[in-house]
Design a protein around this motif. Structure first.
Motif, PDB file in Angstrom:
ATOM      1  N   GLU A 192       0.884  -1.164   0.000  1.00 18.67           N
ATOM      2  CA  GLU A 192       0.000   0.000   0.000  1.00 18.67           C
ATOM      3  C   GLU A 192       0.915   1.204   0.000  1.00 18.67           C
ATOM      4  N   ALA A 193       0.737   2.113  -0.972  1.00 21.55           N
ATOM      5  CA  ALA A 193       1.679   3.218  -1.133  1.00 21.55           C
ATOM      6  C   ALA A 193       0.927   4.527  -1.343  1.00 21.55           C
ATOM      7  N   TYR A 194       1.659   5.595  -1.176  1.00 17.34           N
ATOM      8  CA  TYR A 194       1.086   6.927  -1.328  1.00 17.34           C
ATOM      9  C   TYR A 194       1.777   7.664  -2.459  1.00 17.34           C
ATOM     10  N   GLU A 195       1.392   7.246  -3.686  1.00 22.29           N
ATOM     11  CA  GLU A 195       1.837   7.849  -4.937  1.00 22.29           C
ATOM     12  C   GLU A 195       3.366   7.890  -5.037  1.00 22.29           C
ATOM     13  N   LEU A 196       3.967   6.703  -4.910  1.00 23.06           N
ATOM     14  CA  LEU A 196       5.402   6.559  -5.110  1.00 23.06           C
ATOM     15  C   LEU A 196       5.697   6.372  -6.594  1.00 23.06           C
ATOM     16  N   SER A 197       6.856   6.817  -7.015  1.00 25.02           N
ATOM     17  CA  SER A 197       7.253   6.617  -8.405  1.00 25.02           C
ATOM     18  C   SER A 197       7.648   5.163  -8.631  1.00 25.02           C
ATOM     19  N   GLU A 198       7.750   4.798  -9.914  1.00 25.25           N
ATOM     20  CA  GLU A 198       8.158   3.439 -10.253  1.00 25.25           C
ATOM     21  C   GLU A 198       9.555   3.138  -9.710  1.00 25.25           C
ATOM     22  N   ALA A 199      10.442   4.123  -9.771  1.00 27.92           N
ATOM     23  CA  ALA A 199      11.808   3.919  -9.276  1.00 27.92           C
ATOM     24  C   ALA A 199      11.818   3.719  -7.761  1.00 27.92           C
ATOM     25  N   GLU A 200      10.975   4.475  -7.050  1.00 31.10           N
ATOM     26  CA  GLU A 200      10.912   4.334  -5.595  1.00 31.10           C
ATOM     27  C   GLU A 200      10.360   2.967  -5.195  1.00 31.10           C
ATOM     28  N   MET A 201       9.351   2.475  -5.921  1.00 27.99           N
ATOM     29  CA  MET A 201       8.781   1.163  -5.618  1.00 27.99           C
ATOM     30  C   MET A 201       9.788   0.057  -5.912  1.00 27.99           C
ATOM     31  N   LEU A 202      10.471   0.161  -7.038  1.00 31.25           N
ATOM     32  CA  LEU A 202      11.483  -0.841  -7.378  1.00 31.25           C
ATOM     33  C   LEU A 202      12.606  -0.831  -6.349  1.00 31.25           C
ATOM     34  N   GLY A 203      12.979   0.350  -5.896  1.00 28.39           N
ATOM     35  CA  GLY A 203      14.002   0.457  -4.863  1.00 28.39           C
ATOM     36  C   GLY A 203      13.566  -0.185  -3.562  1.00 28.39           C
TER      37      GLY A 203
END
Length: 717
Positions: A198-209
């Motif tokens: 569950e995330a709060y509008e993270l970028s694709e790079a932040e999620m992959l990280g």
């Protein structure tokens, strides 16, 4: 008497310990894992023979929370744990998903995993501990399991990833503006197997990280389990994967041509019927000995999989004619049901969700009874998947694990865009009725829910869309990522990767891998394709609605909020609730007060809300000096008149302040019950209220100008 094996490491801020040999010694594998003071016991048992004719792998995982673990006694009439809670069901799925693909192919003996929370320190969430305990128990049990796996929870605060945040930091995530992520990742030493977030509008790079961070942080846990198993593991169960190469050749020769023709049909129902006919034809061409082979089902599935997968990798063309990146046609409709507060019909290809939003009051909030305490949720999402949605006759009853899991995934995806309760004081309930399904009904629920809430007037921060990605990974290393997968592509593919979010970023990500993990390169491409697909879907949704309607349905309740000092709550409630009951009965509105002094007044009738508001205001507000009020004469005495002017507050109008002339007695101009306009002159030394009438125009309620007052006084004298 006991042959105990115990291993520990320092993991993050806590000590992680694995222990076996003292408890549940008749289980094939039993491990108690402890992180801090949170302990979970995992017990594994498995049948030593498969049932004759078994054509699937019967793995069952149960996670159960015992209230004694947190020093609590269960609520309810029976005072014992009953049916699984939502948390228990979701955690059972969380454990099942990464371990299921790691059993040796062809193993069809029944396996039972039971994880029991024995102690909860209210700091470390037991779900991660349960996943580690289950992995360790399977590893030492002797069952043909290609583990172990590790697991970790990842938070994201101020641009930094956090390992295993405390329960209090993750509970009700949207109430904690600093914490932007709740991600659980599980995997083997070499690859990621499962992600839930569950995330709060993270970028694709932040999620992959975050996924990479979690995978790196679980490596010491995997090493600990391996070290633990070297001392405690039982002899491996004698199992050899079945060799059905000869049977597969017969199946392929008997029906490859017909099966290929079936997979070339674009319509799902026609294709399903054609595949069924091809299977019947194959069976008709086989000998009785071949038909009795318990690997026949596996051989037929291998043929189906080979045809579907080979064409995609070789030609980039899928069974419905799309390329790997195209989303199916979308139709978005809103406001289709006349009496509901909000409704939407979202159709993507042969997947369709009818989604309804209902607005309620504080009385409708869901009370969550968790091990670490009770709390209330004002956002509910319920997902239903009836058999007719896939054209089948099947079980119809209470929601199962699939319904609960899919509903929670959609719930997580929408959390980030909900308005704050102080800005939108409604309880929101969404029901998603899946009316058709051919892949990714949970993501259709996300899209339909977003539209339905906007149709109901919910001021979402931004619309949310979701898309499911698939993967075909061949033995020769070739692979293809598929956008918006079909049911067959999910069933016969290697990955189910669901991504939901807004234009600004990701709000939820769920990944299940059916092979031994995927590389960061594949995951990066999947996220990039998912973003393109999400943007396309948001554009199609915008054709129906782009933001919350300004007007509510005529059938939805109106809610107005007011905040009062906490020391006034008792006055509004009254002894035994007498005052608030009177307010509700008199006004006709619902009134809800919380411990912070926030009052919600709800009714479909605006006049009822105003009446309740005024009654409460008169109780909690203080009269203002110099202000003019309308009151009623309640008593006349020689020296003046007592006037009820502010709620139940009375004040004295001295005889000299009644009129601009000398009076012998107030009854010369006043009578009890008469409505008058009074000005609050102030308070005497004892706190008594002083009122005046002569300076107020009794017709208009306006204060008389000083010049006018002087003229009136001189004329009367």
């Amino acid at each position: 008497m006991f042959n105990v094996t115990k291993k520990s490491i320092q993991w993050g801020q806590e000590e992680l310990t694995l222990e076996t040999g003292k408890v549940a010694r008749q289980a094939d594998g039993s491990v108690i894992a402890t992180l801090g003071e949170t302990s979970v016991m995992a017990n594994v048992t498995f049948a030593k023979q498969a049932k004759p004719g078994q054509d699937f792998f019967p793995l069952t995982v149960h996670y159960q929370e015992k209230t004694y673990a947190a020093g609590k006694i269960p609520g309810g009439f029976f005072k014992r744990e009953g049916r699984p809670s939502e948390k228990e069901t979701l955690t059972s799925r969380l454990i099942d998903r990464p371990i299921r693909p790691l059993f040796v192919p062809g193993f069809k003996n029944e396996v039972l995993v039971i994880c029991t929370v024995l102690s909860h320190d209210l700091v470390n969430d037991p779900d991660i501990v349960a996943m580690i305990a289950a992995s360790a128990a399977l590893t030492i049990s002797g069952v043909p399991f290609m583990g172990p796996i590790g697991a970790a929870r990842v938070g994201f605060v101020d641009g930094e990833y956090v390992l295993n945040p405390e329960v209090s930091d993750m509970d009700q995530l949207r109430m904690n503006p600093e914490q932007r992520l709740d991600l659980v990742v599980a995997g083997t030493k070499d690859a990621v197997m499962m992600v839930e977030s569950e995330a709060y509008e993270l970028s694709e790079a932040e999620m992959l990280g975050a996924v990479k961070f979690g995978h790196d942080q679980m490596q010491p846990v995997i090493d600990l389990i391996i070290d633990f198993a070297e001392e405690a593991a039982k002899e491996p169960f004698d199992f050899a994967a079945p060799d059905y190469a000869a049977l597969y050749d017969k199946v392929k020769a008997a029906g490859e041509k017909e099966m290929r023709a079936a997979f070339a049909i674009k319509d799902k129902q026609e294709r399903t019927n054609a595949i069924s006919a091809a299977v019947t034809s194959i069976k008709g061409a086989l000998s009785e000995e071949d038909l009795a082979d318990e690997n026949l089902g596996s051989a037929i599935k291998k043929l189906e999989s080979g045809i579907l997968r080979g064409d995609v990798v070789a030609n980039g063309i899928r069974i419905d004619g799309r390329d790997t990146k195209t989303v199916r046609p979308i139709v978005s409709e809103v406001g289709i049901l006349p009496r509901t507060h909000g409704s939407a019909l979202f159709t993507r290809g042969e997947t369709q969700g009818l989604v309804i939003t209902t607005l309620g009051t504080g009385e409708d909030e869901q009370i969550i009874d968790a091990l670490h305490g009770n709390w209330r949720s004002n956002f509910l999402l319920h997902y239903n998947f009836p058999p007719y949605s896939v054209g089948e006759v099947g079980r119809f009853g209470p929601p199962g694990r699939r319904e609960i899991g899919h509903g929670k995934l959609a719930w997580r995806a929408l959390q980030a865009v909900l308005p704050a309760p102080t800005d939108f004081p409604y309880t929101i309930r969404i029901v998603s009725e899946i009316t058709e399904s051919n892949g990714s009904s949970s993501m259709a629920t996300v899209c339909g829910s977003s539209l339905s809430m906007m149709d109901a007037g919910v001021p979402l921060k931004a619309p949310v869309a979701g898309v499911a990605m698939g993967l075909i990974l061949e033995d020769d290393g070739k692979w293809a990522v598929l956008t918006d997968i079909l049911g067959d592509e999910d069933h016969l593919g290697d990955m189910d990767f669901k991504v939901a979010g807004t234009e600004a970023g990701i709000t939820s990500l769920q990944m299940d891998i059916k092979v031994a993990g995927i590389t960061p390169e594949i995951m990066e491409q999947a996220l990039a394709q998912a973003k393109d697909g999400r943007m396309h879907i948001l554009g199609e949704m915008a054709k129906a609605l782009t933001e919350g309607r300004s007007e509510f349905s005529a059938h939805a309740p109106r809610i107005e909020t007011m905040t009062i000092p906490t020391d006034k709550i008792r006055e509004v409630i009254g002894s035994g609730g007498k005052v608030i009951r009177e307010i509700v009965e008199t006004s006709g509105a619902k009134v809800d007060i919380n411990d912070d002094g926030v009052i919600k007044i709800a009714s479909a009738n605006a006049e009822a809300i105003k009446k309740a508001y005024d009654m409460i205001y008169s109780i909690v507000a203080e009269p203002e000096e110099g202000k003019i009020y309308t009151g009623k004469v309640v008593k006349l005495v020689d020296f003046g008149a007592f006037v009820n002017f502010f709620g139940k507050r009375d004040g004295l109008v001295h005889v000299s302040q009644i009129a601009n002339k000398r009076l012998q007695h107030p009854n010369e101009v006043l009578k009890e019950g008469q409505e008058v306009k009074v000005k609050l002159l102030g308070f005497d030394d004892r706190g008594k209220v002083r009122l005046g009438m002569k300076m107020v125009d009794q017709e208009t309620g306006e204060e008389i100008a000083p010049e006018k007052k002087e003229k009136e006084e001189s004329a009367e004298s």
